[in-house]
Scaffold this active site. Structure first.
Site, PDB file in Angstrom:
ATOM      1  N   LYS A 106     140.022  30.544 -76.687  1.00 54.55           N
ATOM      2  CA  LYS A 106     140.589  29.201 -76.637  1.00 54.55           C
ATOM      3  C   LYS A 106     141.636  29.158 -75.537  1.00 54.55           C
ATOM      4  CE  LYS A 106     143.117  25.718 -79.243  1.00 54.55           C
ATOM      5  NZ  LYS A 106     143.555  25.219 -80.541  1.00 54.55           N
ATOM      6  N   LYS A 124     136.342  27.349 -76.160  1.00 51.68           N
ATOM      7  CA  LYS A 124     136.969  26.030 -76.145  1.00 51.68           C
ATOM      8  C   LYS A 124     137.983  25.942 -75.025  1.00 51.68           C
ATOM      9  CE  LYS A 124     139.984  23.193 -78.865  1.00 51.68           C
ATOM     10  NZ  LYS A 124     140.931  23.125 -79.920  1.00 51.68           N
TER      11      LYS A 124
HETATM   12  C1  PBG Z   1     144.814  22.951 -83.114  1.00 49.74           C
HETATM   13  C2  PBG Z   1     143.684  22.406 -82.345  1.00 49.74           C
HETATM   14  C3  PBG Z   1     143.682  21.721 -81.119  1.00 49.74           C
HETATM   15  C4  PBG Z   1     142.359  21.342 -80.898  1.00 49.74           C
HETATM   16  C5  PBG Z   1     141.593  21.834 -81.929  1.00 49.74           C
HETATM   17  N1  PBG Z   1     142.422  22.504 -82.811  1.00 49.74           N
HETATM   18  C6  PBG Z   1     144.804  21.308 -80.239  1.00 49.74           C
HETATM   19  C7  PBG Z   1     145.585  22.288 -79.504  1.00 49.74           C
HETATM   20  O1  PBG Z   1     145.347  23.498 -79.548  1.00 49.74           O
HETATM   21  O2  PBG Z   1     146.532  21.838 -78.879  1.00 49.74           O
HETATM   22  C8  PBG Z   1     141.871  20.529 -79.720  1.00 49.74           C
HETATM   23  C9  PBG Z   1     140.664  19.724 -79.957  1.00 49.74           C
HETATM   24  C10 PBG Z   1     140.359  18.691 -78.934  1.00 49.74           C
HETATM   25  O3  PBG Z   1     141.056  18.509 -77.918  1.00 49.74           O
HETATM   26  O4  PBG Z   1     139.367  17.994 -79.162  1.00 49.74           O
HETATM   27  N2  PBG Z   1     145.441  24.054 -82.577  1.00 49.74           N
END
Ligand code: PBG
Length: 325
Positions: free
Chosen positions: A195, A248
């Site tokens: 991520k 992601k």
């Molecule tokens: C929580 C989380 C996030 C997303 C999914 N889980 C936000 C982040 O990490 O700031 C992002 C999902 C999206 O942008 O569609 N940590």
């Protein structure tokens, strides 16, 4: 041997033949639809930067879950927007939390729909970071305990799969341990393994009300410039017990999806994040692109790159499109 013996266009002459040689196909089975659950009753708040997406109260989420299931989409992933936030993210692991309530209600009314939960603290902390803060720093190990408690409370409420998205080191092991020691060794973990710290999450933070009040997430989420490091992150999560690994964001990270697919034998998930969705919606609204065609092309590309499943805000529209053929 080349032209004129070989003419690749021979296999592109008509739709039926193109269907026969198509390498990648998309099905509603590939899709996971994200939903935002909030407190209250009869609530359906527009998320302005994500047209077609809403913050919904538990009663509304149940109706939505039913529609999603009817479209042939096998799973949803839930994000919570609690009424109260605090330094310890208490609502993240409260049995009365919005997500826990939503899980119980959905499993009661639409039992066949798989409920995945996002396990993270950022939506529940008053500072908006994904972990416990001390002296302006996000602490790793004390956060693990809370994440494990959160995952267990989701599973106790009936969640089918948990998906940690916080990027703390060791969270998959912490969650696997607590689930197993409470008799939940059958519950799979989808880890947000690679991520990245991405600006493509912008609209989501409006949706989940989780923008950090200071600093950024660069001390825990990955640097977008790194490719090899993704393999290390994924390998660690697999060692700790991840059953499915996620990359992601997805659109700018297809090289990573492809690398992960090549390197490991586990199912790979791709998260087509909020900013990727909003760009398509905005350009389509301006009449600059054909929304449906661009959406289907993007989703097909994730599968071509190696994704076995796709988390996407386009899931309902894509399923409708696929069901109409
Ligand atoms: C929580 C989380 C996030 C997303 C999914 N889980 C936000 C982040 O990490 O700031 C992002 C999902 C999206 O942008 O569609 N940590």
């Amino acid at each position: 041997m080349a032209y004129p013996i070989h003419r690749p266009r021979r296999l592109r002459s008509g739709d039926t033949l193109r269907r026969m040689v198509r390498e990648t196909t998309l099905s509603p089975d590939d899709l996971i639809y994200p939903l935002f659950v909030t407190f209250g009753k009869g609530v359906r708040n527009n998320i302005s930067s994500m047209p077609g997406c809403f913050q919904m109260s538990v009663d509304e989420i149940v109706k939505e879950a039913h529609k999603v299931y009817k479209l042939g989409i096998p799973a949803i992933i839930l994000f919570g927007i609690p009424e109260h936030k605090d330094a310890k993210a208490s609502q993240a692991y409260s049995p009365k939390g919005v997500v826990q309530q939503a899980i119980r209600a959905i499993k009661n009314k639409v039992p066949e729909l798989l409920v995945i939960t996002d396990v993270c603290l950022c939506e529940y902390t008053d500072h908006g970071h994904c972990g416990i803060i001390k002296k302006g720093k996000v602490l790793n190990d004390p956060t693990l305990e809370l994440l494990a408690k959160e995952a267990l409370s989701h599973v106790k409420a009936g969640a089918d799969i948990v998906a940690p998205s916080d990027m703390m080191d060791g969270r998959v092991a912490a969650i696997r341990t607590i689930l197993d020691s409470n008799g939940h060794d059958e519950i799979p973990i989808i880890s947000y393994a690679a991520k990245y710290s991405s600006a493509f999450y912008g609209p989501f933070r409006e949706a989940a009300e989780s923008t950090p009040s200071f600093g950024d997430r660069k001390s825990y989420q990955m640097d977008p410039a790194n490719r090899r490091e993704a393999i290390k992150e994924v390998a660690l999560d697999i060692d700790e017990g991840a059953d499915i690994v996620m990359v992601k964001p997805a659109l700018s990270y297809m090289d990573i999806i492809s690398d992960v697919k090549e390197s490991f034998d586990l199912p790979v998930a791709a998260y087509n994040v909020s900013g990727e969705y909003s760009m398509v919606k905005a350009a389509a609204k301006k009449g600059w692109i054909d929304e449906t065609k661009v959406m289907m092309e993007i989703l097909t590309s994730f599968k071509r790159a190696g994704a076995d499943m796709i988390l996407t805000y386009h899931a309902k529209d894509a399923a409708k499109q696929l069901n109409s053929h």
